[in-house]
Design a protein around this motif. Sequence first.
Motif, short mmCIF file in Angstrom:
data_model
loop_
_atom_site.label_atom_id
_atom_site.label_comp_id
_atom_site.label_asym_id
_atom_site.label_seq_id
_atom_site.Cartn_x
_atom_site.Cartn_y
_atom_site.Cartn_z
N LYS A 202 0.81 -1.21 0.00
CA LYS A 202 0.00 0.00 0.00
C LYS A 202 0.85 1.28 0.00
CE LYS A 202 -4.01 0.34 0.79
NZ LYS A 202 -5.20 0.56 -0.08
N ASN A 203 2.08 1.20 0.52
CA ASN A 203 2.89 2.41 0.72
C ASN A 203 4.09 2.51 -0.21
OD1 ASN A 203 2.00 4.04 3.37
ND2 ASN A 203 1.60 1.87 3.71
N THR A 204 4.28 1.55 -1.10
CA THR A 204 5.42 1.61 -2.02
C THR A 204 4.96 1.32 -3.44
OG1 THR A 204 5.94 -0.73 -1.54
CG2 THR A 204 7.15 0.94 -0.30
N ASP A 205 5.67 1.89 -4.40
CA ASP A 205 5.35 1.66 -5.81
C ASP A 205 6.19 0.49 -6.32
OD1 ASP A 205 3.58 3.83 -5.90
OD2 ASP A 205 5.25 5.23 -6.20
N VAL A 206 5.69 -0.70 -6.10
CA VAL A 206 6.40 -1.91 -6.51
C VAL A 206 5.51 -2.67 -7.48
CG1 VAL A 206 7.50 -4.04 -5.75
CG2 VAL A 206 7.53 -2.03 -4.27
N THR A 207 6.06 -3.06 -8.61
CA THR A 207 5.27 -3.78 -9.61
C THR A 207 4.86 -5.15 -9.08
OG1 THR A 207 7.21 -4.81 -10.61
CG2 THR A 207 6.54 -2.65 -11.46
N PHE A 208 3.79 -5.68 -9.64
CA PHE A 208 3.28 -6.99 -9.21
C PHE A 208 4.34 -8.07 -9.38
CE2 PHE A 208 1.26 -11.05 -10.28
CZ PHE A 208 0.52 -11.26 -9.12
N LEU A 209 5.06 -8.04 -10.48
CA LEU A 209 6.09 -9.04 -10.77
C LEU A 209 7.20 -9.00 -9.73
CD1 LEU A 209 6.92 -11.23 -12.77
CD2 LEU A 209 8.20 -9.49 -14.04
N LYS A 210 7.59 -7.77 -9.34
CA LYS A 210 8.65 -7.63 -8.34
C LYS A 210 8.16 -8.08 -6.96
CE LYS A 210 12.38 -4.60 -6.88
NZ LYS A 210 13.01 -3.27 -7.04
N ARG A 211 6.89 -7.82 -6.65
CA ARG A 211 6.34 -8.30 -5.38
C ARG A 211 6.44 -9.81 -5.29
NH1 ARG A 211 0.50 -5.33 -5.76
NH2 ARG A 211 1.24 -3.17 -5.90
N VAL A 212 6.03 -10.47 -6.37
CA VAL A 212 6.07 -11.94 -6.40
C VAL A 212 7.50 -12.43 -6.26
CG1 VAL A 212 5.62 -13.97 -7.83
CG2 VAL A 212 3.96 -12.11 -7.77
#
Length: 428
Positions: A202-212
């Motif tokens: 919610k507080n960082t701009d991280v792409t879905f792919l990078k989250r995974v």
Amino acid sequence: MNKVYQLLGNKKSLNLAFLLFVLVYLILFAITLFNSDGKVGNNDNYKDLFVKFYELGFYQATVQGTSIVYNLFLSFIFSITKNVETSFFVLNLFSDLFLMFFGYYFYHKTSNLKNNVFYIVLSMYILFVLNMRSYLSASNDSFLGVFVVILLYLIVIKLFEGRHEKFTFLCIGFIFAICLSIRITAVLLIPLIFIAFFYWIKNTDVTFLKRVQLIGICSLMFLLTILVFHFPAIKEKHSLSYEDKNPSKDLNWIQRNYLGLKKIESGQEKIHRDAIWKNTKFEKVQEYLKIHGANSLPKTFTQAVFKDPVLVFKITFLNVITCLARFFRFWGFLFSIPIIMLFRGNFFNKYKLPTILFLSFLFILSFVCFTFMEFRWFYGYEILIPISILYAVNKIKTAIETNKINSIIVASLLMVTLFNVKTILSIL
């Protein structure tokens, strides 16, 4: 009311209350330390568990069930001291000191503003930890607290820095695996990690792919570390390695807790932990099972919930109230500030995360423990209280509110001091 704020909130009142607070706290610490016999108590039979670990060796002891990482550290210290009691004393003393010094480092990282509030709240935490004296017990609670506080630092501070992300996630997986290799209660960290990851998203701009990718790295490190420490038990018994505190396969603590709590509910016992610990021994449980049948008492927590949800709710509610009273006793009105601030502004602000994590742990632990709360289970997690207070106070900007905060601090210091004086008088 403004006159009260001016009287309590001025710098002289703040300094005087703080000086009195520290003095009385140190007197309490000195008296309790003097009155102790200096012997290390054998909580939950950990001394015998360590001797067994040392004699059997890592592989066989892990197969039979043990506190793996705790006993590995104890073994290293024992190789130097050659004394079981001294080894427990040294390791748990180190754990308390670590909670103080790393707690200071963690707390220091939460704010660049070093004012009176910063140092007063920090001092409250340090004196609180100093008074724990876990080095006088043979238990792994404060040792687990060492890794809990490191993990909390990772998910509260490092997770949101945006630097060395892969290393941070590797560390989260590794430290969580260490926690689960000390005590099974560390499983309660799972919801806290999930909450932290949600706030991170919610507080960082991280792409879905990078989250995974990052969460995958974290999970892989966790699984590999678990495999390394628990390999003997996984290979031989297809399970993780933990000490079994139940006297036999037919008797366990859920049954004992349930029977003791039902005796309280029916009025046979007073609302006190002695109803279970002293007046509901396993012999009583065995006698009850012989009379009423093998399935008359729930054997698992899930069974207890389905069998008697009202009883589970009652002990949960009692534990929550007991916890709130406990933290109010040691933090005064300051404990309420971060709770109130939860409802001001964006609920998903990362600065509210420590409060959310602590309250979540408090409620989850109160629910699943299914017995009277033991506050040693909070070791490590308690660092979230001063951090929550500091974050909340730093969000209060106006001069009037600052004056009110100083008044609350003075009132809190005086309140805790009075409680400590009462404790001192009860000891003398």
